[in-house]
Design an enzyme around this catalytic site. Structure first.
Site, PDB file in Angstrom:
ATOM      1  N   GLY A  85       0.838  -1.231  -0.154  1.00 49.27           N
ATOM      2  CA  GLY A  85      -0.194   0.140   0.173  1.00 49.27           C
ATOM      3  C   GLY A  85       0.734   1.251  -0.124  1.00 49.27           C
ATOM      4  O   GLY A  85       0.288   2.293   0.704  1.00 49.27           O
ATOM      5  N   ALA A  99      -1.200  -5.038  -7.350  1.00 49.37           N
ATOM      6  CA  ALA A  99      -1.304  -5.195  -8.772  1.00 49.37           C
ATOM      7  C   ALA A  99      -0.245  -6.625  -8.875  1.00 49.37           C
ATOM      8  O   ALA A  99      -0.622  -7.617  -9.713  1.00 49.37           O
ATOM      9  CB  ALA A  99      -0.937  -4.129  -9.611  1.00 49.37           C
ATOM     10  N   ASP A 131      -1.617   0.142 -13.382  1.00 47.45           N
ATOM     11  CA  ASP A 131      -0.686  -0.740 -12.362  1.00 47.45           C
ATOM     12  C   ASP A 131      -0.608  -2.182 -12.778  1.00 47.45           C
ATOM     13  O   ASP A 131       0.426  -2.775 -13.143  1.00 47.45           O
ATOM     14  CB  ASP A 131      -1.205  -0.830 -10.930  1.00 47.45           C
ATOM     15  CG  ASP A 131      -1.149   0.883 -10.469  1.00 47.45           C
ATOM     16  OD1 ASP A 131      -1.019   1.622 -11.104  1.00 47.45           O
ATOM     17  OD2 ASP A 131      -0.947   0.644  -9.006  1.00 47.45           O
TER      18      ASP A 131
HETATM   19  C1  MEV Z   1      -2.449   3.761  -7.832  1.00 44.80           C
HETATM   20  O1  MEV Z   1      -1.147   3.281  -7.853  1.00 44.80           O
HETATM   21  C2  MEV Z   1      -2.709   4.857  -9.123  1.00 44.80           C
HETATM   22  C3  MEV Z   1      -3.854   5.415  -9.027  1.00 44.80           C
HETATM   23  O2  MEV Z   1      -3.823   6.095 -10.347  1.00 44.80           O
HETATM   24  C4  MEV Z   1      -5.044   4.577  -9.247  1.00 44.80           C
HETATM   25  C5  MEV Z   1      -5.144   4.060 -10.466  1.00 44.80           C
HETATM   26  O3  MEV Z   1      -4.750   4.209 -11.387  1.00 44.80           O
HETATM   27  O4  MEV Z   1      -6.061   2.942 -10.265  1.00 44.80           O
HETATM   28  C6  MEV Z   1      -4.005   6.305  -8.030  1.00 44.80           C
END
Ligand code: MEV
Length: 331
Positions: A116, A123, A166
């Site tokens: 996190g 992912a 991701d």
């Molecule tokens: C999270 O790693 C990236 C965000 O742009 C969310 C996403 O793209 O799913 C904040």
């Protein structure tokens, strides 16, 4: 027994704006999550060996309430929601190919990707889980389908607030460009990137929801999201030309725009400034923000040293480009 692993990722540019259809350029870096799957009679048992946090084991049946155990809530949520949904996607993919899916699984997750923290831990775990479970069931999915199914997992767990960035990036490896449904790999040099980690986690869902609310309330916030898109388009040509000065400048601007959208935090800003003071060409937060990681472009030894002396920084490491993406191990 089947093992698959996937790398983490950093965003050179474009997180958050990518959720609204703007382009983004994440790239896979050399930290990894691996998932080993064994069959068991029924149910699902998830063992987290090493998640850069305390290990734990939890056993539950999808659809029943999650048992109370002594583990951080975000870790438990990651294990049960992301992994549980990933196993369901894997079963569905295998069933579509007439594989026998009547079995339970034991999954062991090992990861050196801080959880996190903006490095794509969920992912990587989801991609590795879908791949290992399908292969354990005798089915090898094409990478495009794997990335798509992994995206569906993130979309479900994050209540619809997820992009394909991701999951596509960690499946394919290297740098990628994602704009809505359009996902491509990019030829990219191995840039000298360093990650600084503050030991904190950010709640992706809450942070994405916060940006959504700002964007709906203030026209300036909608303009800021579009400005990030413009910056990414400019960054793509700088990347193709390996123009590090421009890349760094754009990373700095991207950090400023993300701050304006309310997703930075004091420790992230401290690490960004420590990297800049140590000569980084550019530095920015990476991922959802709120807490977690920054990425800096510059001399790896210098930046690692400077970040590790920064109070806000718990861990700093050189993050070379991972060009493999998903790796298929033993089966
Ligand atoms: C999270 O790693 C990236 C965000 O742009 C969310 C996403 O793209 O799913 C904040």
């Amino acid at each position: 027994m089947t093992t698959s692993s996937a790398p983490g990722k950093v965003y050179l540019f474009g997180e958050h704006a990518v959720v609204y259809g703007e382009p983004a350029v994440p790239c896979a870096v050399g930290v990894h999550a691996s998932v080993t799957v064994d069959r068991r009679d029924e149910g699902l048992r998830i063992r987290a060996g090493e998640l850069s946090l305390d290990g734990f084991a939890v056993e539950y049946r999808p659809g029943t309430s999650v048992p109370e155990i002594d583990a951080p809530a975000d870790l438990l949520a990651a294990a049960t929601s992301y992994v549980g949904e990933a196993v369901e996607q894997a079963r569905a993919a295998a069933a579509e190919r007439d594989a026998d899916t009547a079995t339970g699984f034991e999954l062991t997750v090992d990861s050196d990707i801080p959880l996190g923290a903006g490095l794509g831990s969920s992912a990587a775990v989801v991609v590795a889980t879908i791949d290992a479970v399908t292969r354990e069931l005798g089915v090898t999915l094409p990478r495009e389908e794997l990335a798509d199914r992994a995206y569906r997992v993130e979309h479900a767990v994050q209540d619809g607030d997820a992009s394909r960035a991701d999951t596509f990036c960690v499946t394919m490896g290297g740098a990628v460009r994602v704009e809505g449904e359009d996902c491509r790999t990019l030829a990219t040099p191995d840039l000298p990137l360093v990650v600084g980690y503050d030991g904190e986690t950010g709640e992706t869902g809450d942070l994405v929801a916060g940006v959504r609310q700002l964007r709906e309330t203030y026209p300036f916030a909608a303009d800021t999201v579009s400005a990030i898109g413009d910056l990414v388009r400019r960054g793509e040509s700088a990347l193709a030309a390996e123009d590090r000065a421009t890349l760094g400048e754009l990373m700095n601007i991207n950090h400023g725009l993300l701050s304006a959208l309310g997703v930075s935090a004091r420790p992230l800003d401290e690490m960004v400034w420590a990297a800049r003071d140590a000569g980084a060409r550019g530095a920015k937060l990476t991922g959802a923000g709120g807490g977690g990681c920054v990425v800096a472009l510059g001399d790896p030894a210098e930046l690692e040293r400077a970040l590790s002396y920064t109070t806000a920084c718990e861990r700093a490491f050189h993050a070379p480009l991972d060009t493999d993406g998903l790796r298929r191990g033993e089966s």
